[in-house]
Design a protein around this motif. Structure first.
Motif, PDB file in Angstrom:
ATOM      1  N   UNK B  70       0.840  -1.191   0.000  1.00  0.00           N
ATOM      2  CA  UNK B  70       0.000   0.000   0.000  1.00  0.00           C
ATOM      3  C   UNK B  70       0.884   1.252   0.000  1.00  0.00           C
ATOM      4  N   UNK B  71       0.320   2.379  -0.410  1.00  0.00           N
ATOM      5  CA  UNK B  71       1.081   3.624  -0.402  1.00  0.00           C
ATOM      6  C   UNK B  71       0.382   4.624   0.511  1.00  0.00           C
ATOM      7  N   UNK B  72       1.130   5.618   0.938  1.00  0.00           N
ATOM      8  CA  UNK B  72       0.602   6.599   1.886  1.00  0.00           C
ATOM      9  C   UNK B  72       0.941   8.005   1.401  1.00  0.00           C
ATOM     10  N   UNK B  73      -0.047   8.875   1.422  1.00  0.00           N
ATOM     11  CA  UNK B  73       0.202  10.294   1.150  1.00  0.00           C
ATOM     12  C   UNK B  73       0.056  11.009   2.483  1.00  0.00           C
ATOM     13  N   UNK B  74       1.076  11.766   2.858  1.00  0.00           N
ATOM     14  CA  UNK B  74       1.120  12.305   4.214  1.00  0.00           C
ATOM     15  C   UNK B  74       0.612  13.729   4.301  1.00  0.00           C
ATOM     16  N   UNK B  75       0.309  14.118   5.534  1.00  0.00           N
ATOM     17  CA  UNK B  75      -0.229  15.448   5.780  1.00  0.00           C
ATOM     18  C   UNK B  75       0.799  16.537   5.518  1.00  0.00           C
ATOM     19  N   UNK B  76       2.039  16.313   6.013  1.00  0.00           N
ATOM     20  CA  UNK B  76       3.095  17.308   5.829  1.00  0.00           C
ATOM     21  C   UNK B  76       3.913  16.908   4.617  1.00  0.00           C
ATOM     22  N   UNK B  77       3.665  17.532   3.457  1.00  0.00           N
ATOM     23  CA  UNK B  77       4.289  17.049   2.222  1.00  0.00           C
ATOM     24  C   UNK B  77       5.808  17.063   2.270  1.00  0.00           C
ATOM     25  N   UNK B  78       6.390  18.123   2.855  1.00  0.00           N
ATOM     26  CA  UNK B  78       7.851  18.226   2.815  1.00  0.00           C
ATOM     27  C   UNK B  78       8.509  17.203   3.716  1.00  0.00           C
ATOM     28  N   UNK B  79       7.887  16.935   4.908  1.00  0.00           N
ATOM     29  CA  UNK B  79       8.484  15.999   5.858  1.00  0.00           C
ATOM     30  C   UNK B  79       8.487  14.578   5.314  1.00  0.00           C
ATOM     31  N   UNK B  80       7.692  14.345   4.247  1.00  0.00           N
ATOM     32  CA  UNK B  80       7.628  12.998   3.693  1.00  0.00           C
ATOM     33  C   UNK B  80       8.819  12.696   2.801  1.00  0.00           C
ATOM     34  N   UNK B  81       9.694  13.700   2.599  1.00  0.00           N
ATOM     35  CA  UNK B  81      10.851  13.487   1.742  1.00  0.00           C
ATOM     36  C   UNK B  81      12.138  13.758   2.515  1.00  0.00           C
ATOM     37  N   UNK B  82      13.131  12.922   2.282  1.00  0.00           N
ATOM     38  CA  UNK B  82      14.441  13.145   2.881  1.00  0.00           C
ATOM     39  C   UNK B  82      15.002  14.460   2.353  1.00  0.00           C
ATOM     40  N   UNK B  83      15.265  15.421   3.261  1.00  0.00           N
ATOM     41  CA  UNK B  83      15.692  16.749   2.805  1.00  0.00           C
ATOM     42  C   UNK B  83      17.019  16.732   2.049  1.00  0.00           C
ATOM     43  N   UNK B  84      17.803  15.657   2.224  1.00  0.00           N
ATOM     44  CA  UNK B  84      19.123  15.629   1.604  1.00  0.00           C
ATOM     45  C   UNK B  84      19.104  15.025   0.205  1.00  0.00           C
ATOM     46  N   UNK B  85      17.994  14.403  -0.175  1.00  0.00           N
ATOM     47  CA  UNK B  85      17.960  13.717  -1.467  1.00  0.00           C
ATOM     48  C   UNK B  85      17.075  14.475  -2.453  1.00  0.00           C
ATOM     49  N   UNK B  86      17.324  14.257  -3.745  1.00  0.00           N
ATOM     50  CA  UNK B  86      16.457  14.870  -4.751  1.00  0.00           C
ATOM     51  C   UNK B  86      15.104  14.171  -4.702  1.00  0.00           C
ATOM     52  N   UNK B  87      14.058  14.906  -5.109  1.00  0.00           N
ATOM     53  CA  UNK B  87      12.718  14.333  -5.102  1.00  0.00           C
ATOM     54  C   UNK B  87      12.661  13.085  -5.982  1.00  0.00           C
TER      55      UNK B  87
END
Lengths: 264, 238, 312
Positions: B70-87
């Motif tokens: 299953x996949x999850x879309x999170x409430x805080x969009x930015x926190x769902x991505x590692x800040x050090x990696x490209x999208x």
């Protein structure tokens, strides 16, 4: 960050090419020249067996700094693994791991290292073992703390859902956040390892003669404190300068990281 | 079909979910409505297997939910991505190999994302863009089940409308089952095939959006509906 | 509060048990034949296999690990440390004799350390960034990099060899204790100065202090009621660490100055592979350490009820 890189470069250079500048073989015994004062021939004088002290100090860097480097890296790896195990395992794993860490911390590290090194027979390997076994706890605590805070981050959960392997998650999502703090801990432990190695050498439980190690050189020099007091100045000075340099670099790194976190 | 049977979760001494039973058929949308603290995040974590239920069962087609990826879309969009990696790196994470031919481009087009945005880091895009990339990541591996945890609440009003429509358009194309957790009753009624009302860890009622908007069966459901009408997020005559 | 105290106590007991077990396991598995080492220490040249086997049985080295561990742990709970495997004498009298040399030295070092660092840190923070501040930070930084054994040797060189003011080796008179105490005390002072200094600065920077001042609260009262308690929390932390430093330093300082004491006792015991002696020192050290840290943890909770312990 730059200061630590610079420091690493300087230390590796000293330990690496320092011996090349040594005028003599550090273990060559020359009894007629024993205990000679500094001269143009022997810039820092000679020890009780007539060995050139400058050559021994320069070669000693390889033992004192090199071993400390190895020891602090080994405990970095052990400690980080244990800390992450506690953070990610959670529950009982966490409790057992952290109580074990407490047990190891519930003892002065150097005293433990003396006991372990002494009982495992002395010499280089038991020295490395003793200092690594007593040096991982701070890394474990830091790694556990950061691991706990990362565990619930959105991107770590996403990586789990994406089915990434534990190793890949550790490599891509944990390591980058762990590295700065672990480096700060590492500078402190590197300095401690230098002090520990020379302390064990001084007590006779460390690097064994005739290898030139700064602590064991002090042990040799101590007997001649009345006749050639200068002999004990040099190895001590070498320890102090190394430790001071590392501590200053560590402080600078910590301040730089704090600034980065809090904004300029 | 996602099926929860009498699921209870205790965190510490207080239960956060009590006897929750839900059914979500494949391809359908279930909107779970509740205030903050009602147990919405616990519900999502439990469905995803991040929390173990104290009692009851959670299953997708009779097997563990995680097995269907299953996949999850999170409430805080930015926190769902590692800040050090490209999208782009993060988006590719759910894939074993590279993306199927043209799928990335098709999804990007549907989400109104330019390929160039994917080479940025999370801190370098707007929140609305980050959330669309979040949806992109959720859909890239074509999961049969996607969970949305307050997918709109970090966005501004215009972006909210746009993103809500994107989600339902993509769902029509891709055919995944969607469980949307939200406090926004208007959104739930507009997009859900069914509405479940969650209060203090308990399901108060389950109804079709039309039936719910006309006549909620529970007292709490009625309060929610009247408040939403008063705020203008739900039309009185829906 | 009671539950928290019980938790801390339980933790201390678990830690102590863990230390005892680890020590015992380490000694049990240490390479080399301890029976042979003991036999050598006792009978020197007259070594036959029979003698070694006899020593093995006498010293209880023929038991299995857990039997030996429990045989040791049982009496230990009654503070019975057993008998030296080398001399055969009970451990406790020799151990307490060694403590009689070590504790006064540790206490003196602590007094010197606090006596130097507290005024120095106070003076330094009167004008943060001033020359006195920078100088004391520089000296303290340098001080933490100087190993105790080298400082000790330097002090011997200056005060015993050159000036001949003080005796260097042994522990016959109180004067013999001065150089060791100063060696250790300066080490304590170095790290303590840095930490007290930053503790005071942090406590002063707390946002509510200007408000208190505006309300007309005197600076003496502010210092006493608001700055000192906040500066005390990090000092407590560091006292726990200082204790470790002190115990480590003692081993080295006693070796340098040829003082009998726990450190020399330990080094001698390791060299002679006198397991009961080594175990006794290790357990005693752990006991001191855990007890002091327990007291510090409790003090934390009293000083600042919000903190749930140092590492919570």
């Amino acid at each position: 960050m730059r200061s630590v890189v610079m420091l690493a470069v300087v230390m590796v250079t000293v330990a690496g090419i320092g011996p090349l500048f040594a005028p003599y073989d550090p273990t060559a015994i020359n009894i007629p020249n024993r205990l000679s004062p500094p001269s143009s021939e022997f810039p820092l004088g000679t020890d009780a067996l007539g060995r050139d002290i400058l050559s021994r100090i320069l070669h000693g860097a390889r033992w004192s700094l090199g071993l400390a480097f190895v020891v602090s890296l080994i405990s970095l790896v052990i400690g980080t693994a244990i800390g992450l195990l506690a953070a990610l395992g959670g529950g009982l794993t966490d409790w057992v791991t952290m109580r074990t860490t407490d047990s190891f911390l519930a003892f002065p590290e150097l005293v433990a290292a003396i006991v372990i090194a002494g009982l495992t027979g002395g010499g280089t390997w038991s020295l490395i073992f003793a200092l690594a076994v007593t040096g991982w706890m701070r890394y474990a605590r830091v790694a556990r703390g950061i691991g706990l805070s990362l565990k619930t981050r959105g991107y770590v959960i996403q990586a789990q859902l994406a089915g990434m392997s534990g190793l890949a998650i550790a490599r891509w999502h944990y390591l980058p956040s762990l590295l700065p703090s672990l480096t700060v801990v590492w500078t402190g432990m590197f300095a401690r390892a230098i002090l520990g190695i020379s302390a064990l050498g001084f007590l006779g439980f460390g690097v064994q003669p005739p290898n030139p190690e700064w602590g064991s050189m002090l042990l040799d020099a101590r007997v001649h404190i009345r006749s050639t007091p200068l002999q004990m100045i040099w190895p001590g000075l070498a320890v102090v300068i190394s430790v001071l340099a590392i501590n200053l670099a560590g402080d600078a790194l910590r301040d730089a990281l704090a600034e980065e976190r809090d904004g300029p | 079909m996602l099926e929860l049977t009498k699921v209870s979760v205790k965190r510490g001494k207080t239960p956060t979910l009590r006897d929750v039973s839900l059914r979500l058929p494949a391809g359908q949308t279930l909107a779970v409505v509740g205030e903050s603290g009602a147990g919405k995040s616990t519900l999502i974590a439990t469905i995803l297997g991040l929390l173990k239920p104290t009692s009851g069962t959670v299953a997708w087609c009779g097997a563990a939910v995680r097995a269907c990826r299953p996949a999850l879309v999170m409430q805080e969009p930015r926190a769902a991505f590692n800040p050090a990696l490209s999208l782009r790196r993060s988006v590719m994470e759910p894939l074993r190999r590279g993306p199927a031919e043209g799928r990335l481009e098709r999804l990007c087009a549907g989400l109104d994302l330019s390929a160039e945005i994917l080479d940025r880091r999370p801190g370098e895009v707007s929140i609305g863009q980050a959330q669309r990339v979040g949806i992109l990541r959720a859909l890239i591996a074509a999961p049969p089940l996607v969970l949305f945890d307050e997918p709109l609440s970090a966005l501004d009003a215009v972006t909210q409308k746009q993103t809500a429509r994107l989600i339902s358009d993509l769902q029509r194309e891709e055919g995944f089952a969607a469980l949307i957790v939200t406090h926004d009753l208007g959104y739930a009624v507009a997009h859900g095939d069914e509405i479940a009302v969650l209060k203090a860890g308990r399901i108060e009622e389950i109804a079709s959006p039309r039936a719910f908007a006309l006549a909620p069966q529970s007292d709490y459901g009625r309060q929610l509906r009247d408040a939403a009408i008063a705020l203008g997020s739900l039309e009185a005559a829906a | 509060m009671i539950a928290a105290l019980a938790g801390l106590l339980l933790r201390a007991v678990v830690v102590l048990f863990g230390t005892a077990l680890l020590t015992f396991a380490l000694l049990w598995n240490s390479p080399g034949d301890p029976a042979q080492a003991i036999a050598m220490a006792r009978f020197d040249a007259l070594l036959t296999d029979d003698v070694i086997d006899q020593v093995r049985v006498e010293a209880g080295l023929d038991r299995t690990f857990w039997v030996a561990f429990l045989d040791w742990l049982g009496p230990l709970l009654r503070l019975d440390f057993g008998h030296s495997s080398v001399t055969g004498r009970p451990v406790w009298p020799d151990l307490s004799n060694a403590m009689g040399y070590t504790f006064p030295l540790a206490l003196a070092a602590l007094v010197i350390g606090i006596g130097v660092s507290l005024p120095l840190a106070y003076l330094a923070t009167r004008r943060p960034g001033g020359w006195l501040d920078r100088a004391s930070v520089a000296v303290a930084t340098l001080g933490t990099a100087i190993p105790a054994y080298w400082l000790g040797l330097l002090l011997i060189l200056i005060f015993a060899v050159h000036l001949a003011w003080l005796p260097a080796m042994g522990a016959r008179t109180p004067a013999h204790g001065i150089l060791p105490a100063v060696t250790l005390g300066l080490g304590v002072a170095a790290s303590l100065t840095r930490i007290i200094r930053s503790g005071i600065l942090e406590a002063r920077a707390r946002p509510f202090l200007p408000a208190l001042r505006r309300r007309g609260v005197g600076s003496a009262a502010i210092g006493r009621d608001h700055v000192a308690p906040h500066a005390a929390v990090p000092v407590l932390t560091v006292l726990g660490l200082e204790l470790a430093f002190l115990l480590e330093g003692l081993v080295l300082v006693e070796a340098i100055f040829g003082r009998p004491g726990l450190g020399s006792f330990l080094v001698t015991a390791i060299m002679a592979r006198d397991f009961p002696h080594v175990q006794a020192v290790v357990v005693l050290t752990a006991l001191i350490f855990v007890t002091v840290n327990l007291v510090i943890d409790v003090a934390y909770r009293i000083l600042d009820p919000r903190i749930g312990g140092r590492d919570a």
